[in-house]
Structures are given as structure tokens and as C-alpha cells.
Design an enzyme around this catalytic site. Sequence first.
Site, PDB file in Angstrom:
ATOM      1  N   LYS A 107       0.828  -1.117   0.029  1.00 43.49           N
ATOM      2  CA  LYS A 107      -0.127   0.011  -0.107  1.00 43.49           C
ATOM      3  C   LYS A 107       0.742   1.225   0.097  1.00 43.49           C
ATOM      4  CE  LYS A 107      -4.562  -1.442   1.519  1.00 43.49           C
ATOM      5  NZ  LYS A 107      -4.357  -2.835   2.027  1.00 43.49           N
ATOM      6  N   GLU A 129      -9.458   7.185   3.113  1.00 41.41           N
ATOM      7  CA  GLU A 129     -10.354   6.074   3.855  1.00 41.41           C
ATOM      8  C   GLU A 129      -9.557   5.168   4.319  1.00 41.41           C
ATOM      9  OE1 GLU A 129      -9.822   6.279   0.629  1.00 41.41           O
ATOM     10  OE2 GLU A 129      -9.282   3.971   0.599  1.00 41.41           O
ATOM     11  N   SER A 394       1.575  -9.833  -0.872  1.00 43.62           N
ATOM     12  CA  SER A 394       1.129  -8.351  -0.704  1.00 43.62           C
ATOM     13  C   SER A 394       1.860  -7.733   0.714  1.00 43.62           C
ATOM     14  CB  SER A 394      -0.351  -8.114  -0.816  1.00 43.62           C
ATOM     15  OG  SER A 394      -0.942  -9.053  -0.081  1.00 43.62           O
TER      16      SER A 394
END
Length: 412
Positions: A107, A129, A394
Amino acid sequence: MSTLLTAEEARKLLDAAINGNLPDERGRFGPFGGRYVSETLVPAFDRLEAGVKEHLHSSSFKAELQKELREWVGRPTALSFAPRLSEAWGAEVWIKREDLAHTGAHKINNAIGQALLAKRIGAKRVIAETGAGQHGVASAAACARVGLPCRVFMGAVDMERQAPNVDRIRRLGAEVIAVETGDKTLRAAIDEAMREWVTDPDGIYYLLGSAVGAHPYPYLVRELQSVIGAEARQQMLDQAGGLPDAAFACVGGGSNAIGLFYPLIGDDIELIGVEAGGIGDGLGENAATLATGTPGVLQGSYTIILQDDDGQVQETQSISAGLDYSGVGPEHALLQATGRVKYISARDNEALEALEELCAMEGMLTALETSHAFAAAREYAKQNPGKRILIGNSGRGDKDMPTLTKYPARIR
Ligand SMILES: *Cc1c(COP(=O)(O)O)cnc(C)c1O
């Protein structure tokens, strides 16, 4: 192959995707994507789109981003050969290590890229968010790094479930706003962030966390996450001596998966996206959007969503908070419709088993989200002996310890 496209359309659209011509001028990936937003949001999206066009591929922006990725994020991340897993599975297993990136997941690639973009287009503050809190943490860290104030919208239910991440976000200098509307989870947090954005589209930059939503977000996030696949492709050539036969990634909104897959779509590699199969096949028992959903509009984009016969968006269920979303990025909807990428699901218990195996055999505590990709890869290896497999890891699983503690380890 889906019935949404004729074979001819599918072939043309896939060519366009491989040649880097998607999305089109209207932000469409074939029939999917676009911008379905209220009149009040159009100026904000127009401004963002102009900023993306001006800066994203400029040489000075790219140089600045590269420097941050190298010096602050820790890129390139490693590609690890997995010797024990390879032997156990009867395959050649390679793992792309986004768990080693700063803040523990992919991310951050998107967050730092968009934070730098926010600065360039003259935003005074950033809003974001978050569902599980991982994108909130990445956004807070990136905003601290570039020196912009950050406000994170988070559903009240999620704030309770993910209390440690709320604290992390605050310590990184961001403000957390509890969202008490709607389902009080991720979907409501996105709606609330949009509402705030409308109040000051010139001063506010909205830092969206996955390859979802209205144009240009699916495009912008893909471009920023493609570093994963670009690095992995070169590393496979250098370290493995060739490209993989198959590549796997977990799919929530689809940002890590599109990041890994996009640079590989022109290659002769089976691409497999793995969604959350939750506890069963019934509506509401999983988050297997592409595997079981139907076309519809969700949060500004025409894509595949989980909805009932009346078009009511369904709640989802998954052991992994990061995969728990009723929509998916529009580019994945297209890649499925063209047949280029296959989307399957893994259940909660299969993900848990895969996580345990990876931990015990390779010394990697992976995220619960990622474990779904490992579960599917393991099944594939069993049915296709001797293949070379690439798995996108990830993120790391330290954040999942409160959940994992409820499931005693079986392997010792
Ligand atoms: C958020 C998250 C995901 C799911 O998001 P995508 O946009 O689908 O990549 C997957 N893995 C980890 C570790 C995450 O934090």
C-alpha cells in the site's frame, strides 16, 4: 470467457490492454470503469485528472518518486526463492516480497506516489479512507514524509475491530474520523471522504487506497503499483533464469494484483487472482466478487459487484479485513471478461492453512489477505507438477496476530 464480450471484442480489448491503451479517454476499460459521480464531484475529479496528466509521467515527478521508493520505502523489494515450499509442492516457487516494503505492505507504493502528487498539484491537506487501517497507516506515513496534514475516515465498526491501527495512524500524525453512517465500515468511509472532498476540491487531495472508484483512480493506482510486476519480471529473468509459468496475487480492490499482473499481461504466463471465499458460496458468506458477482455501479465505477436481485449491494465476509469489499477494480472486470486473468477464491480455512505452512517452512509470517494467494498456488502446484510459480506476497502478517491467536497452530 464471459458473455459480456464477443470473442472479437475481447481480442481487441486485450490487445489494447497489452499495448498500454487502456483506460480510454473516458476512463473505460472496455465496458467497465468510467466515472459515475454526482455533479458536485465532477470539478474535483477533473482537477485530479488534469494533475495526473501533467505530472505522473513527467521526468521530474518520476525522479522524485524513484528516490522516495529507494530511500524511504526500501525498493526494490526482494524476490525470494522458496526451497522448502518448492520441494513440498513439487514446484519451483518464487515470492515477491512486498511484506518487506515500509509499513509492511504494497500500500505504501500508492500512498507515497499520491502524496507526492498532492504536493505537486498544490493541495493543502490530504484525506483518505481506510478499512482495516493499513491504507490509513500508509497514508499517514506518506503525508508525514511529504509534510501534508492528513485526515483518515474510518468506519466506527472498523475502528473497534482494528484498534491498534487507529493508534498507529494517530502516532504518525494523522487525524482519525469515526464514520457512523451507512454500514460503518469501508464503504461508508469512502462515501464520507467523498463528501468532505466536495467541500474544498481545490484545497483537498483525496488519497484513495485501491485500484477502484471513478476515473482516474483505477489508472493512477495501477501505474503506481506496477512497480511490483516490473521489478518481479526483471528479477525472475535475473534470478530464476526465465519468466514463471503462473503468477498469483490476492484480490480485494485489486491494487496489488494489478500491480503484479499489468507488466506481465503481454507474456505467456497464466495469471490467477484469488479472492476471499469466506465461509461458503452463499451471498453474504464471502467476498468473491469476480468469481460470483454481476455487473453494476459501485462508488463511481461500472464493474463487477456483489448485489442481490434488486441491486442492493451485499455485505461481505472474510477472515481478512483487506479483502472484505463488495466491489473490485474495473480493470480486473475486463481482464476476467477477456479471459486473460482467471479469478478464483480460497476459503478462510484454506488461507489459514497456507499461512501456517509458509510460516513453518519459509520463516515468513504473511498477511491473511496474501495467504489466499498461497492457498490457490498450492492447489495449482498439486494439479500441475513441475511448474515455475510466482506469488505476490502483498504484506506481512504481524497486524493479523490478534486474529491468528484465536486459531492454534497445527504445524510444529
Ligand atoms: C489492503 C491489502 C490487500 C488488499 O488490497 P488490494 O487493493 O486488493 O491489493 C491485500 N494484501 C494486503 C497485505 C493488504 O494490506
